[in-house]
Design a protein around this motif. Structure first.
Motif, PDB file in Angstrom:
ATOM      1  N   SER A  58       0.915  -1.331  -0.101  1.00  0.00           N
ATOM      2  CA  SER A  58       0.160  -0.160  -0.264  1.00  0.00           C
ATOM      3  C   SER A  58       1.025   1.335   0.008  1.00  0.00           C
ATOM      4  O   SER A  58       0.469   2.205  -0.626  1.00  0.00           O
ATOM      5  N   GLY A  59       2.150   1.002   0.624  1.00  0.00           N
ATOM      6  CA  GLY A  59       2.924   2.200   0.548  1.00  0.00           C
ATOM      7  C   GLY A  59       3.724   2.532  -0.643  1.00  0.00           C
ATOM      8  O   GLY A  59       3.302   3.821  -1.113  1.00  0.00           O
ATOM      9  N   THR A  60       3.689   1.607  -1.630  1.00  0.00           N
ATOM     10  CA  THR A  60       4.311   1.915  -3.010  1.00  0.00           C
ATOM     11  C   THR A  60       3.137   2.640  -3.880  1.00  0.00           C
ATOM     12  O   THR A  60       3.312   3.739  -4.411  1.00  0.00           O
ATOM     13  N   HIS A  85      -3.475  14.153  -3.174  1.00  0.00           N
ATOM     14  CA  HIS A  85      -1.896  14.754  -2.520  1.00  0.00           C
ATOM     15  C   HIS A  85      -2.078  14.931  -0.967  1.00  0.00           C
ATOM     16  O   HIS A  85      -1.195  14.557  -0.278  1.00  0.00           O
ATOM     17  N   ALA A  86      -2.974  15.838  -0.601  1.00  0.00           N
ATOM     18  CA  ALA A  86      -3.230  16.058   0.864  1.00  0.00           C
ATOM     19  C   ALA A  86      -3.482  14.768   1.867  1.00  0.00           C
ATOM     20  O   ALA A  86      -2.901  14.551   2.654  1.00  0.00           O
ATOM     21  N   ALA A  87      -4.285  13.938   1.202  1.00  0.00           N
ATOM     22  CA  ALA A  87      -4.676  12.658   1.937  1.00  0.00           C
ATOM     23  C   ALA A  87      -3.233  11.886   2.150  1.00  0.00           C
ATOM     24  O   ALA A  87      -2.962  11.366   3.267  1.00  0.00           O
ATOM     25  N   THR A  88      -2.621  11.742   1.318  1.00  0.00           N
ATOM     26  CA  THR A  88      -1.308  10.845   1.005  1.00  0.00           C
ATOM     27  C   THR A  88      -0.154  11.504   2.019  1.00  0.00           C
ATOM     28  O   THR A  88       0.168  10.659   2.741  1.00  0.00           O
ATOM     29  N   GLY A  89      -0.021  12.891   1.691  1.00  0.00           N
ATOM     30  CA  GLY A  89       0.800  13.522   2.658  1.00  0.00           C
ATOM     31  C   GLY A  89       0.374  13.438   4.294  1.00  0.00           C
ATOM     32  O   GLY A  89       1.422  13.073   5.037  1.00  0.00           O
ATOM     33  N   VAL A 103       1.562  10.140   5.385  1.00  0.00           N
ATOM     34  CA  VAL A 103       2.915   9.753   6.136  1.00  0.00           C
ATOM     35  C   VAL A 103       3.230  10.434   7.375  1.00  0.00           C
ATOM     36  O   VAL A 103       3.867   9.945   8.326  1.00  0.00           O
ATOM     37  N   VAL A 104       2.712  11.903   7.390  1.00  0.00           N
ATOM     38  CA  VAL A 104       2.782  12.521   8.504  1.00  0.00           C
ATOM     39  C   VAL A 104       2.493  11.858  10.139  1.00  0.00           C
ATOM     40  O   VAL A 104       3.055  11.783  10.970  1.00  0.00           O
ATOM     41  N   ARG A 157      -0.721   3.269  12.356  1.00  0.00           N
ATOM     42  CA  ARG A 157      -0.548   2.909  10.852  1.00  0.00           C
ATOM     43  C   ARG A 157      -1.533   1.820  10.377  1.00  0.00           C
ATOM     44  O   ARG A 157      -2.478   1.572  10.971  1.00  0.00           O
ATOM     45  N   GLY A 158      -1.423   1.520   9.177  1.00  0.00           N
ATOM     46  CA  GLY A 158      -2.187   0.445   8.373  1.00  0.00           C
ATOM     47  C   GLY A 158      -3.680   0.685   8.104  1.00  0.00           C
ATOM     48  O   GLY A 158      -3.767   1.879   7.660  1.00  0.00           O
ATOM     49  N   ARG A 159      -4.362  -0.290   8.225  1.00  0.00           N
ATOM     50  CA  ARG A 159      -5.692  -0.210   7.439  1.00  0.00           C
ATOM     51  C   ARG A 159      -6.566   1.030   7.917  1.00  0.00           C
ATOM     52  O   ARG A 159      -7.313   1.725   7.115  1.00  0.00           O
TER      53      ARG A 159
END
Ligand code: SF4
Ligand code: SF4
Ligand code: FES
Lengths: 109, 240, 113
Positions: free
Chosen positions: A2-4, A65-69, A72-73, A81-83
């Motif tokens: 999922s990270g990729t 972009h905001a959601a994926t950023g 990570v933060v 983490r995770g699901r």
């Protein structure tokens, strides 16, 4: 894995947004120059296919972009983490998409 | 009373819950930080634990935190890092402290394996020797990262390791990148899979702390960027 | 303050990128809500825009323009590192990104008055 895919989504949205942000910055400076009344903005945007498409795409990319950023933060400063985190940030992205879509509609339609 | 040419040295004692202990060590020319630690252990307190082997920057066993930065101590001159003659010497960050200046390197080496940092041969000794063109792009990329001495300085400098304990870290990923550029290696696809994702190259934030601190002047940031792009391409073409 | 091992250009670039990104993520919903005002009634948006004439709001807006510019330029730098061959003038790029963001924010504020 999922990270990729999160990474791919984030960098792809970044590449899409780069020219749009430049456009947006130009629009901002132009808008404050001409006094920034609602009429001045809406008169130029309403009924315009170009602004509708450009800002529609901008909102979509910004939401991704905001959601994926934020994903990570959060994973780095908390232990979340995770699901459940993936679901939460997807919800955040969706909220942005709806609010942003509404804003584009308000300005263009 | 400290004389002009005495070093004021704080050394970490104990495990994670330890504390700094201060020693006074005579300063001499061309003195390295490892010399200082050795002086303390030989002459002031023989219970001090630390590691070293080669003393010439080859084995990678002597890394410590010196005045807040990870460094190889055998090739770090005191005059360079402590112009005011004060040294604070602590164990490396991001690895569990065993005692004093020794850390448990298991995680570091385990991650090296998890990143498939091991050459996978494709030939036997009866095959002819493979021709490697030295100035090919792949070989140059491999050469750029190959001088790593496993000192874990970069690993200790990397904040992503601190924030995300699963992160493989700069050294293991740099090693993986050199192998991805080795045309004789037969494990390319599996390795790319092993280094992709949240625990791998995609977690790197390009801080360049690894590059900044690597005593061998390697550039793990660039190697990791190479892995990111390779994984990006592979994922989009269904080959990851 | 900043720990010694972090005090170098690449880390400062990261910090700017992270905090500008967070700032933008927080600001974005508010921005969309305000623009959405026009859906109900353009005069509502207008009265909001009158409110933004004040100095504190102008300063905050300049801050946002700066955040957007620095996140854009920092992001372009990251894309260059990740998708183009490595270049050794990274530090020059970082300084350029910071400088250009200040210039863009200033262009905004000069035009706003
Ligand atoms: S560039 Fe990547 S690997 Fe190197 S210190 Fe930064 S986050 Fe860690
Ligand atoms: S990459 Fe550099 S800092 Fe990291 S382990 Fe290898 S030699 Fe040490
Ligand atoms: S003692 Fe071998 S590298 Fe320092």
């Amino acid at each position: 894995m999922s990270g990729t895919w999160a990474y791919i989504a984030q960098r792809t949205s970044a590449m899409i947004m780069a020219p749009l942000v430049i456009l947006h910055l130009v629009v901002i400076v132009y808008a404050v120059r001409s006094g920034l009344t609602a009429e001045a903005i809406l008169g130029r945007t309403q009924g315009s296919l170009f602004w509708g498409l450009a800002y529609g795409l901008f909102v979509l990319a910004a939401a991704v972009h905001a959601a994926t950023g934020v994903r990570v933060v959060i994973s780095e400063v908390t232990r979340w983490r995770g699901r459940s985190l993936n679901l939460a940030v997807s919800a955040f992205g969706l909220v942005l998409l709806v609010l942003g879509g509404r804003a584009v509609a308000a300005v263009v339609l | 009373m400290p004389t002009m040419s005495a070093l004021n040295v704080s050394v970490w004692r104990g495990a994670a819950d330890g504390r700094f202990e201060t020693f006074e060590v005579p300063h001499s020319t061309n003195q390295t930080v490892l010399d200082v630690v050795t002086y303390i252990q030989r002459l002031l307190d023989s219970t001090l634990s630390y590691r070293f082997a080669c003393r010439v920057g080859m084995c990678g066993s002597c890394a410590m935190t010196v005045n807040g930065r990870p460094r190889w101590t055998c090739r770090t001159h005191v005059t360079k890092v402590a112009p005011d003659l004060r040294l604070e010497i602590a164990p490396l960050k991001n690895l569990p402290v065993i005692k004093d200046l020794t850390v448990d390197m298991s995680d570091f080496f385990t991650k090296w394996q998890r990143a498939k940092g091991r050459f996978a041969p494709t030939k036997t000794r009866s095959d002819p020797v493979e021709k490697i063109i030295p100035d090919s792009q792949a070989r140059q990329a491999a050469d750029a990262g190959i001088e790593c001495i496993n000192c874990a300085v970069c690993y200790a400098a990397c904040d992503v390791v601190t924030w995300n304990p699963d992160y493989l870290g700069p050294a293991a990923l740099n090693r993986a990148w050199t192998l991805q550029n080795d045309t004789r290696d037969g494990d390319q696809r599996q390795r790319l899979r092993a280094v992709a994702g949240d625990a791998g190259c995609h977690a790197c934030h390009t801080h360049q702390s690894c590059q900044e601190h690597c005593p061998k002047n390697l550039n793990p940031t660039a190697s990791i960027a190479g892995l990111k792009a390779a994984a990006f391409r592979a994922a989009l073409t269904g080959k990851l | 303050m900043i720990r010694p091992h972090r005090n170098h250009a690449g880390y400062w670039a990261f910090l700017l990128h992270r905090f500008s990104g967070l700032g933008l993520a927080v600001f974005l919903p508010a921005h969309f809500l305000v623009l959405g005002l026009a859906i109900e009634d353009a005069s509502k948006l207008d009265s909001f825009l009158v409110w933004t004439e004040g100095l504190p709001v102008k300063a905050a807006e300049m801050g946002l323009v700066f955040l957007l510019a620095i996140h854009l330029l920092g992001g372009l730098r990251l894309l260059m590192i990740e998708f183009l061959p490595w270049r050794d003038w990274q530090k020059t790029l970082i300084v350029f990104a910071g400088g250009a963001s200040v210039v863009i924010a200033f262009t905004f504020i000069v035009n706003a008055f």
